[in-house]
Scaffold this motif. Sequence first.
Motif, PDB file in Angstrom:
ATOM      1  N   PRO A 142       0.693  -1.325  -0.089  1.00  0.00           N
ATOM      2  CA  PRO A 142      -0.040   0.069   0.031  1.00  0.00           C
ATOM      3  C   PRO A 142       1.056   1.150  -0.006  1.00  0.00           C
ATOM      4  N   GLU A 143       2.217   1.064   0.085  1.00  0.00           N
ATOM      5  CA  GLU A 143       2.952   2.421  -0.011  1.00  0.00           C
ATOM      6  C   GLU A 143       2.862   3.341  -1.052  1.00  0.00           C
ATOM      7  N   PRO A 144       2.786   4.522  -1.192  1.00  0.00           N
ATOM      8  CA  PRO A 144       2.730   5.030  -2.363  1.00  0.00           C
ATOM      9  C   PRO A 144       3.917   5.451  -3.319  1.00  0.00           C
ATOM     10  N   TYR A 145       4.498   4.108  -3.554  1.00  0.00           N
ATOM     11  CA  TYR A 145       6.014   4.559  -4.139  1.00  0.00           C
ATOM     12  C   TYR A 145       5.962   5.115  -5.268  1.00  0.00           C
ATOM     13  N   LEU A 146       4.648   5.028  -6.260  1.00  0.00           N
ATOM     14  CA  LEU A 146       4.890   5.537  -7.716  1.00  0.00           C
ATOM     15  C   LEU A 146       3.994   6.937  -7.473  1.00  0.00           C
ATOM     16  N   PHE A 147       2.996   6.984  -6.850  1.00  0.00           N
ATOM     17  CA  PHE A 147       2.467   8.470  -6.928  1.00  0.00           C
ATOM     18  C   PHE A 147       2.929   9.328  -5.892  1.00  0.00           C
ATOM     19  N   GLY A 148       3.601   8.935  -4.742  1.00  0.00           N
ATOM     20  CA  GLY A 148       4.313   9.699  -3.675  1.00  0.00           C
ATOM     21  C   GLY A 148       5.768  10.009  -3.670  1.00  0.00           C
ATOM     22  N   LEU A 149       6.183   9.123  -4.892  1.00  0.00           N
ATOM     23  CA  LEU A 149       7.638   9.393  -5.009  1.00  0.00           C
ATOM     24  C   LEU A 149       8.429   9.721  -6.468  1.00  0.00           C
ATOM     25  N   VAL A 150       8.011   8.466  -7.181  1.00  0.00           N
ATOM     26  CA  VAL A 150       8.487   8.773  -8.668  1.00  0.00           C
ATOM     27  C   VAL A 150       7.674   9.765  -9.466  1.00  0.00           C
ATOM     28  N   LEU A 151       6.674   9.987  -9.386  1.00  0.00           N
ATOM     29  CA  LEU A 151       5.980  10.938 -10.201  1.00  0.00           C
ATOM     30  C   LEU A 151       6.420  12.381  -9.964  1.00  0.00           C
ATOM     31  N   PRO A 152       5.963  12.567  -8.718  1.00  0.00           N
ATOM     32  CA  PRO A 152       6.524  14.394  -8.149  1.00  0.00           C
ATOM     33  C   PRO A 152       8.057  14.446  -8.208  1.00  0.00           C
ATOM     34  N   GLY A 153       8.787  13.049  -7.783  1.00  0.00           N
ATOM     35  CA  GLY A 153      10.191  13.319  -7.786  1.00  0.00           C
ATOM     36  C   GLY A 153      10.773  13.332  -9.030  1.00  0.00           C
ATOM     37  N   THR A 154      10.303  12.761 -10.230  1.00  0.00           N
ATOM     38  CA  THR A 154      10.740  12.836 -11.450  1.00  0.00           C
ATOM     39  C   THR A 154      10.474  14.315 -12.070  1.00  0.00           C
ATOM     40  N   LEU A 155       9.454  15.107 -11.644  1.00  0.00           N
ATOM     41  CA  LEU A 155       9.337  16.324 -12.067  1.00  0.00           C
ATOM     42  C   LEU A 155       9.965  17.339 -11.324  1.00  0.00           C
ATOM     43  N   LEU A 156      10.372  17.015 -10.210  1.00  0.00           N
ATOM     44  CA  LEU A 156      11.312  18.111  -9.435  1.00  0.00           C
ATOM     45  C   LEU A 156      12.834  17.750  -9.893  1.00  0.00           C
ATOM     46  N   ALA A 157      13.417  16.466 -10.045  1.00  0.00           N
ATOM     47  CA  ALA A 157      14.474  16.511 -10.838  1.00  0.00           C
ATOM     48  C   ALA A 157      14.529  17.335 -12.222  1.00  0.00           C
TER      49      ALA A 157
END
Length: 372
Positions: free
Chosen positions: A84-99
């Motif tokens: 249930p951890e939001p690895y994709l929606f809480g990390l990958v997507l916003p993190g990619t845009l920040l990077a």
Amino acid sequence: MDFALTDEQRMLEETLTRLVADRVSPEQRRARLQAPSPGASSLWQTFAELGLLHMPFSEEAGGLGGDGTDLMIILQALGRGLVPEPYLFGLVLPGTLLALTGDDAQRARWLAPLLEGEHQLALGWQEIAARYDAQAITTQARQKEGQWHLSGRKDLVVNLGAAAATLVTAKLESGKLGLFVVPAGTHGARSFTYQTMDEQPAGDLTLEDVLLAQEHCLSEDVESALDEALAIGRAALCAQAIGAMESACDQTLAYLKERKQFGVPLATFQALQHRMVDMHLHLEQSRSMAILAATSLTLANDERDYRVAAAKAYCGESARFIAEQAIQLHGAMGMTDECHVAAYARHLIMFDHYLGDSDYHLEHVSDRLSAA
């Protein structure tokens, strides 16, 4: 082509398989969903300690430089256990845009703590009227007296309630698409949270003349970066669906071997054997498409988007087929919460709607073929 994993990738896969088996049993998952922790869970902290939060990002952004195959391995393992951890929606997507868009100060403020597991983020890009078209939005951003004024609404923002900030897309007066960081609790930003059908925490974010300082603007032309982030997200979703499809097939086969009718296991009936074969055919063909998507992320934009769209469309149809077959082969008990395959079925059906459904991506593929 040789799709064999490297030694490091095999170690990553084995480590994640053991971790998910030990920490995300059906009972542990239900308890986590019924009583979510207010901050980062102990499992999320374990992800940080193992470097999983750094893996999908380049070394320049503070990550470990993982590629599409590394991301596929991680999401497949998470999908197998319905983690249930939001690895994709809480990390990958916003993190990619920040990077991709943030300057050094913005990365230090928002991306570095994200990779260390100190907070989570969310991405608000969808609106009801726009469906999956990131450009057809009504949220507006305008500059006035050195500040940005945002007004509009974002729908189905996954991980909204747990996010320290939400990355929000908005149309600028120039007609281009901008990207802004809206911290949680910002005056004028109201959220309505709920769970999706597959028990993902999500919400709608309403912005009523929200005032933001200049440093909260990540980009005044984010279209290309958003397309790249969504392509990565869709490839990751395909990998996650493969993991869930594997578990659904395994659980269904185990049930057919155990459940008896007329004194013999259901697995001995030829008609049911054929249906299991059909499920595995859809799984293996989808696996090939997921590999195609994961290995296409470094291609030119048009070719990347075409291949990812084809993979997402095919995996979406297969996910729905396997979900329906798993429920039918389990009989009425397959619809109950006590039967764990029901959770997989709900997740596989919802998978088709995250980041664009099969119809949307088939239209993209059709337009590309027609142009060719």
